[in-house]
Structure formats: structure tokens, C-alpha cells
Design an enzyme around this catalytic site. Structure first.
Site, PDB file in Angstrom:
ATOM      1  N   CYS A 123       0.837  -1.207   0.000  1.00  0.00           N
ATOM      2  CA  CYS A 123       0.000   0.000   0.000  1.00  0.00           C
ATOM      3  C   CYS A 123       0.870   1.255   0.000  1.00  0.00           C
ATOM      4  O   CYS A 123       0.595   2.219  -0.710  1.00  0.00           O
ATOM      5  CB  CYS A 123      -0.932  -0.009   1.219  1.00  0.00           C
ATOM      6  SG  CYS A 123      -1.998   1.435   1.343  1.00  0.00           S
TER       7      CYS A 123
ATOM      8  N   CYS B  21      -6.036  -3.812   7.091  1.00  0.00           N
ATOM      9  CA  CYS B  21      -7.258  -3.031   7.220  1.00  0.00           C
ATOM     10  C   CYS B  21      -8.421  -3.663   6.472  1.00  0.00           C
ATOM     11  O   CYS B  21      -9.568  -3.461   6.832  1.00  0.00           O
ATOM     12  CB  CYS B  21      -7.030  -1.600   6.764  1.00  0.00           C
ATOM     13  SG  CYS B  21      -6.789  -1.416   4.998  1.00  0.00           S
TER      14      CYS B  21
END
Lengths: 396, 357
Positions: B101, B193
Site C-alpha cells: 500500500c 485493514c
């Protein structure tokens, strides 16, 4: 700061503030029988009468609500339930796909939870619903609970011919609701003459307070309440009347209607200059909605203060952010609760592709708008569009 | 500077944004909407993309008096991080989605867009020190995130600001409380997440379906059990193997072979690794001369051990470890550090682990 987002909300007029402040200093529930109650009732009922007069309605047709969303919910659900209860075959709702979410989501809720069938009306590329399209969708009307078509679109400013649409609905005995939140004070709206059965309006789009709305409901229209309680507002909308909000809404609406003609002409001229100026600097900009000089039923076919533009290759969010940073406030259209912009359902309904929908900005002028506001946009739009285009549509 | 503060809704990015504002920068907040499911509301373990988090981030931005926007990066996140995560596990490797990410989203898609829109840099709440282009460990060893930032190049680091590297998490929370930010006591975020319930194996099972295969004991060569998907295992894993072997000595996952879906396990003496091969590395600064003596960290919460770095096959690196390590999983990053007790260990760069010996 340049505020060009009057379709979102408008500044409260000074006379509205004064009338509300005066009322907020007093005690009295309009339902009480003593002197304080009578005084409050007098103010509320005067407001009802003045509003009715300004909108071509009878006082008893004015129902005060908590705003446009409540009025839309009450009209759509209340008319559906009443009509279906009277005849169980009436389960169809004929509705435009370019409606505000307060209507669309109410209709979809009824479909999901209460057996409603939805007929989505075809929309002209301008965003307009035509009487012929409505007639075709209604059939013999025997299975239709109601029609809901907005008077003026909140995103692209399209005005439809509501008297003609109401007449078509009545040919087959079906009631028609219209969301006129953006129309009142901007284009001629006469409830009685239009023939519509229910009409939503709200205060804060025309200089009044937030949280105050009206549903105009014909005296012979049956409507099942959403809120039960003290039986106020013809037993259709219970709840203690918010007298300060009501008087504020009334002052705002009567002022807006009284001053409409010169204001509409002034805003249309400013809007035309804004669009022409943007087009001169960004030649490939596209205007969404009807042409600026469009006419419907002898009146304006587009809201006078509305300019809705697409800038191919730039993302609406990026344009908005860059303009915001330069003191120009406008909108991209609808946003969900997390604030994630989705392509506008209105633009998709009028046949725009996703990229065009994502690359759009709405400027809406209102009574305080001036030439200086237009100049402020024209001063920055070219570099802003260029920069947003460099950032692209956020995809590979 | 004109800074874009990436605000997750957590305390770290809130304080990072606040410090940037207080330092006199022109700051704009942005929340990255990463989940394709926008209405996710979570209780308990917290991810990075719920409606609640967007609200918390917006509240902080409003308190700081800075503009705030939500950027929809769900499509790219799904493609570059989530799908990559699933594909890596399917190939028998153990990816690090936070690193991916940072590499593809925060310091690529977001940074590129920020620069194009006229910002000078992106400020985040990562716990790492960054000064004059040198990326170093945080002073808070327990919260240090330099491992998942090691993949950033000098260009990417030039567009990054990490205000929290020289303070502990405790200090961050105290600064948030001092400023009256409601997120001061908010729970730390989950590691992954997009798997809010923490059940990675369950998530992969939903994505990849049942893929049964044998569990083989390397000590005997015997098949000692069956598993429902090799993606549920990580090299070095000891618990949850679901097999019974003759003796009572612990077994570790030694290898995962995705085609035959074979998971090989073995006792501790077979689990040690003395040499690591990596893919072509990325460097945070100038390309160092090889051979090189450094320290290498082989997983997100591991400790760094001394190693000798030489050129390997195909542009990769060959790392000879000073002491044998267990649990060196292909797909993880081998992050190289130059020890520096005073200023913080310097991140040199990283290479993805391809294999071990």
C-alpha cells in the site's frame, strides 16, 4: 469568498432573521388554549395563509414539516399507503430516475419493504420528463399508486411542465407529487393552477432557515402519516409546530416569490456570462442539462441560477478542491455519507457516461450573487482546469 | 510547504496533520476511501476504511481548520493491494499488504495526484524518521514502521513528511489529548485493514475456495495430514498445523509448493535459514557498493540480524546471515539497515525474499 452553491443552501435573509428572533423570544405552543398559545397560533396561521397565497394554495393545504426530505418521504409513502389501502391493485409508482434521493430512496424502500413496483420514466437528454412519456408509462392507471416528478432538477436545473404532467396523471385518476424544492422562487409555481396533488418545498433554499419545510397537499388527497402524535397539520404530520421556523420560512418564501421576476432575469444574465466566460477559456467544456435559453410551457426551461459543466479529463473532486483553495465554493453534486463522490445518478439518467459524470461541477447563483462572483470564477478557472487535468481522472 | 495530510481517522495521522499545521505549512486533509464496501461500520477491531473512520478524520480536520476531502482509491487499492495479497498467497508466498500500500497507493497514486494538484509532499502518521532523504527507524522501537516504508525510493521519500518518527506512541496520544482531539484514545488499527476480523485464513478461503493438499513431514517424507488450502500457511508457522506426528517435538512449516499444494513441515533443526535470495532490490538512496555488511530484518515485527550482502542471480541479492533465522517466508521483504544508535538505524533498501538455503 465566492459562494456559488445556492442549490445546496442559501444565506438567511435579514428580514427572516429578524422575524425568527422575535418569535424565539416568546413562549407559547400553538396548540395551547391560553393567551400565549393563541398568540403563537396566530403567528403560525398567518404564516400558513401568506404562504398559501404566495403559492396558489389554500391555507388548509399547507402542511408544515421538518424540511424537503421529510415532505418527500411523507408524500411518496403517505400517498402510496393511502392509495394501496383503498385498492390493493395500486402498487405501482411511476417516477423519474433523476429525482432527488429523498424521493428515489423512499420509492426503493417501498419496493423493498412494502411490495411497491417501480416504473422508471424515460428522461429526455435535457433531463425533462415529457407528458407523452408519462402517458405511456401510466397505461390505464388502474395499478398505479402515484406519480412523482420533480418540478426543477437540483443538479442540472431542468424545469419540467408540471401542469401538463398533472393533467396526464389525472386523465387516468392517478395523483401526482412534485418535488419543487428548487423551483419555488425561481420559476412560476402556482399549486392550485398546476393541478398537482402534492408539492414539496423547503425554506433554506430561498433564504429561510434549515429544518423547515412544507408539503402542499390537496384537500381531497388521502395521505397516511409518517409521524403519529398530537394530530397537528390535518392529522397528517403530528408534532408541535416550530413557530419561529415557520415564520422564517414564510417570510423567505413570500419574499422570494414577490421578487422572483427581476431576480430571475438578473441571475440568468449572470449565469449566461459565467458559462460564456468559461467556454471562452476552456473551449471543450460541456454544458449539462437544457440549453441556457430553453423554454418550457412559456417559462424558463432551466433554473436561472444553474450552470452545470463537465470538464473532460478532470475529476470533479479535484476541480472543487482547487477552486475551494482559491476561495470559490461550488459543488460536484451528490455525495454519500463517507464523502466518496459517486457519478451523479442524474447525469447517468440523461445519458452521460461515467467519465463525463465524474468530471462535472455545479455552480448555482442566488440572490446575493454579483458580477464580482462571476469574475472570481473566470479569474481562476483556466489554470484550475489545466491542473486538474494534469492530475487526471485518478485511474491508469 | 503545501502539504497533503493523509488522514486515516486514527490518532497518528491526526497528530501528524496537527503538527504540520502548527509548523506553519499550508495543509489539506484527505481520507483515502479504500474499501469497495462504503458502508462498513465496525465495532471492536478497526480497519482503515470505514464510514466511522472517515467521520473521525473529518472531525479532526474541522478542528484543525483545514480543508478535507475524501479520495476514492478503492479500485486501485483492490487491484494493487488486495488482489495482489490474494495472488501472492495463492502462489505459496507471504505478502506484506501495508508495504504494498505504501509502495503503490500512498506514495504512488496519492503522491502523484498530490504533486499534480500542486502539493509539495504528502504527510502521514508513520512511525519513522525522515530527514534529508535518510529514512530511519522510529525512536519507538515497538511502533517503528520503517520496515513497511523500506520499499520507497529516493523520489518517493522526497515527497514524504513523517512528523512522528522522533516520538513514542505515548507522546503522540498525549499530543492528541492536549489538542482536544477526540481520537486521542482511539484503539490502534488492525494490521490488515481489509480483514477487519483478523481472520486472514477465512478471508483467503472465501477468495480462493477449498484447495486441499497434503502435509508432509520433511523428517520422514511421510504424509502426515491434509489441509484445506496451502494459503492458510506461512513459512515458519508453528501453531495451527492441524497434524499429529509421532514424536512430541514442535514442527514448523518449511515450505509451500503451490502446484501440488504440498505443505512441508519439519522440526526446529530443519527450520533454520542461513542464506536468503531476493528479487532485484530497491534502495532508499544511492545504490551501495557490494559486498556490504549490514543488518537485515526479514519480517514486519522481526529483529534485525547481521548479514553479508552480495550480488545474487538475476539482479537480486544474496544475503548470508550471521545467525540462522526461522520463519523466513518468500514474499516478505528483506530490509537492510545500517546500524546507527544515535540517529536511528538507517534504512538502505529492500528486496523481496525469493528463497532460502
Amino acid at each position: 469568498m465566492t459562494y456559488l452553491d445556492h442549490a445546496a443552501t442559501t444565506p438567511v435573509l435579514p428580514e427572516v432573521l429578524a422575524a425568527m428572533t422575535e418569535q424565539l423570544g416568546r413562549v407559547g405552543n400553538p396548540s395551547s388554549l391560553h393567551a400565549s398559545g393563541r398568540a403563537a397560533r396566530r403567528v403560525a396561521e398567518q404564516s400558513r395563509e401568506r404562504l398559501a397565497e404566495a403559492l396558489g394554495a389554500r391555507p388548509s393545504e399547507v402542511l408544515f414539516t421538518g424540511g424537503g426530505t421529510e415532505s418527500d418521504n411523507l408524500a411518496v409513502k403517505g400517498l402510496f399507503w393511502a392509495r394501496r389501502d383503498a385498492d390493493s391493485r395500486r402498487r405501482r409508482i411511476v417516477v423519474s430516475p433523476a429525482e432527488h434521493h429523498a424521493v428515489i430512496d423512499s420509492v426503493e424502500w417501498l419496493a423493498k419493504h412494502d411490495g411497491a413496483d417501480i416504473t422508471w420514466l424515460p428522461v429526455e437528454p435535457t433531463g425533462r420528463i415529457t407528458p407523452d412519456a408519462l402517458r405511456a408509462a401510466l397505461g390505464d392507471g388502474s395499478d398505479v399508486a402515484l406519480v412523482s416528478v420533480m418540478w426543477a432538477n437540483n443538479e442540472i436545473g431542468t424545469v419540467s411542465d408540471l401542469p401538463a404532467l398533472a393533467a396526464v396523471a389525472h386523465e387516468v385518476g392517478v395523483p401526482l407529487h412534485t418535488d419543487a424544492v428548487q423551483a419555488v422562487g425561481q420559476v412560476p409555481v402556482d399549486f392550485g393552477a398546476s393541478g398537482v396533488d402534492a408539492l414539496t418545498m423547503t425554506g433554506h433554499k430561498l433564504g429561510g432557515p434549515m429544518g423547515a419545510g412544507v408539503l402542499l397537499l390537496r384537500r381531497d388527497a388521502e395521505c397516511v402519516p409518517l409521524l403519529h402524535g398530537g394530530g397537528q397539520e390535518r392529522d397528517v404530520r403530528s408534532g408541535t409546530l416550530d413557530v419561529a421556523a415557520i415564520v422564517g420560512l414564510q417570510v423567505a418564501a413570500t419574499t422570494a416569490v414577490r421578487t422572483r421576476v427581476p431576480r430571475a432575469a438578473r441571475l440568468a444574465a449572470l449565469r449566461d456570462r459565467l458559462v460564456a466566460g468559461v467556454m471562452a477559456q476552456v473551449p471543450d467544456v460541456q454544458l449539462n442539462g437544457p440549453p441556457l435559453d430553453d423554454v418550457v410551457a412559456g417559462g424558463p426551461g432551466r433554473l436561472p441560477g444553474n450552470a452545470h459543466l463537465s470538464f473532460a479529463g478532470a475529476e470533479g473532486d479535484a476541480l472543487l478542491m482547487l477552486l475551494d483553495a482559491r476561495g470559490v465554493e461550488c459543488s460536484t453534486g451528490s455525495a454519500c455519507s463517507a464523502g466518496v463522490a459517486r457519478p451523479s445518478h442524474v447525469l447517468l439518467a440523461v445519458g452521460a457516461d461515467t467519465d463525463r459524470a465524474r468530471s462535472s461541477l455545479r455552480f448555482t447563483l442566488g440572490s446575493p450573487s454579483t458580477d464580482a462572483d462571476v469574475d472570481a470564477v473566470l479569474d481562476v478557472i483556466a489554470p484550475v482546469v489545466e491542473r486538474a487535468r494534469r492530475a487526471g481522472l485518478g485511474r491508469r | 510547504m503545501r502539504l497533503l495530510a493523509a488522514m486515516s481517522g486514527g490518532v497518528d495521522s491526526a497528530v501528524a496533520a496537527a503538527l504540520a499545521v502548527e509548523a506553519g505549512h499550508d495543509v489539506t486533509g484527505v481520507h483515502l476511501a479504500l474499501s469497495p464496501d462504503r458502508q462498513v461500520l465496525r465495532s471492536g477491531a478497526r480497519g482503515c476504511c470505514s464510514v466511522e473512520d472517515a467521520h473521525d478524520a473529518r472531525r479532526v480536520a474541522d478542528e484543525l481548520g483545514i480543508p478535507f476531502y475524501v479520495w476514492d482509491l478503492a479500485e486501485r487499492f483492490t487491484e494493487d493491494v488486495v488482489d495482489d495479497f490474494v495472488a501472492e498467497y495463492a502462489a505459496g508466498r507471504t505478502p506484506n499488504p501495508c508495504l504494498r500500500c505504501n509502495e503503490k497507493i500512498k506514495f504512488a497514486a496519492v503522491l502523484d495526484r498530490a504533486l499534480a494538484l500542486g502539493f509539495d509532499a504528502v504527510v502521514t502518521g508513520h512511525h519513522a524518521r525522515l530527514a534529508d532523504g535518510a529514512l530511519r527507524r522510529s525512536v519507538d522501537a515497538a511502533k517503528d514502521q520503517s520496515y513497511v516504508l523500506a520499499v520507497l525510493t529516493a523520489d518517493q521519500l522526497a515527497g514524504a513528511v513523517f512528523p512522528l518518527g522522533s516520538m513514542t506512541k505515548e507522546t503522540v496520544r498525549a499530543l492528541a489529548a492536549e489538542r482536544g482531539l477526540a481520537v486521542a484514545t482511539k484503539a490502534d488499527s488492525h494490521d490488515i485493514c481489509f480483514i477487519p476480523d483478523g481472520d486472514t485464513r477465512g478471508f483467503l478461503a472465501r477468495r480462493l475456495g477449498a484447495q486441499p493438499g497434503p502435509v508432509v513431514d520433511a523428517a520422514t517424507g511421510a504424509t502426515v495430514g491434509e489441509h484445506s488450502g496451502a494459503y492458510g500457511f506461512t513459512v515458519g508457522q508453528r501453531r495451527g498445523l492441524g497434524v499429529a506426528v509421532g514424536d512430541s517435538r514442535p514442527r514448523y512449516v518449511l515450505g509451500i509448493e503451490p502446484v501440488s499444494r504440498t505443505v512441508t513441515i519439519g522440526p526446529a533443526e530443519l527450520a533454520g535459514v542461513g542464506e536468503v535470495r531476493t528479487a532485484p532490490p530497491t534502495w532508499t538512496g544511492p545504490v551501495p557498493e557490494l559486498p556490504l555488511t549490514a543488518r537485515v530484518q526479514l519480517r514486519a515485527h522481526g529483529t534485525a540480524v547481521p548479514c553479508e550482502v552480495t550480488a545474487g542471480d538475476g539482479g537480486g541479492l544474496r544475503l548470508v546471515l550471521g545467525t540462522e533465522q526461522r520463519g523466513v517466508a518468500p514474499g516478505q521483504s528483506a530490509v537492510l539497515y545500517a546500524p546507527d544508535a544515535e540517529r536511528g538505524d538507517l534504512v538502505l533498501g529492500q528486496g523481496t525474499v525469493l528463497g532460502t538455503a
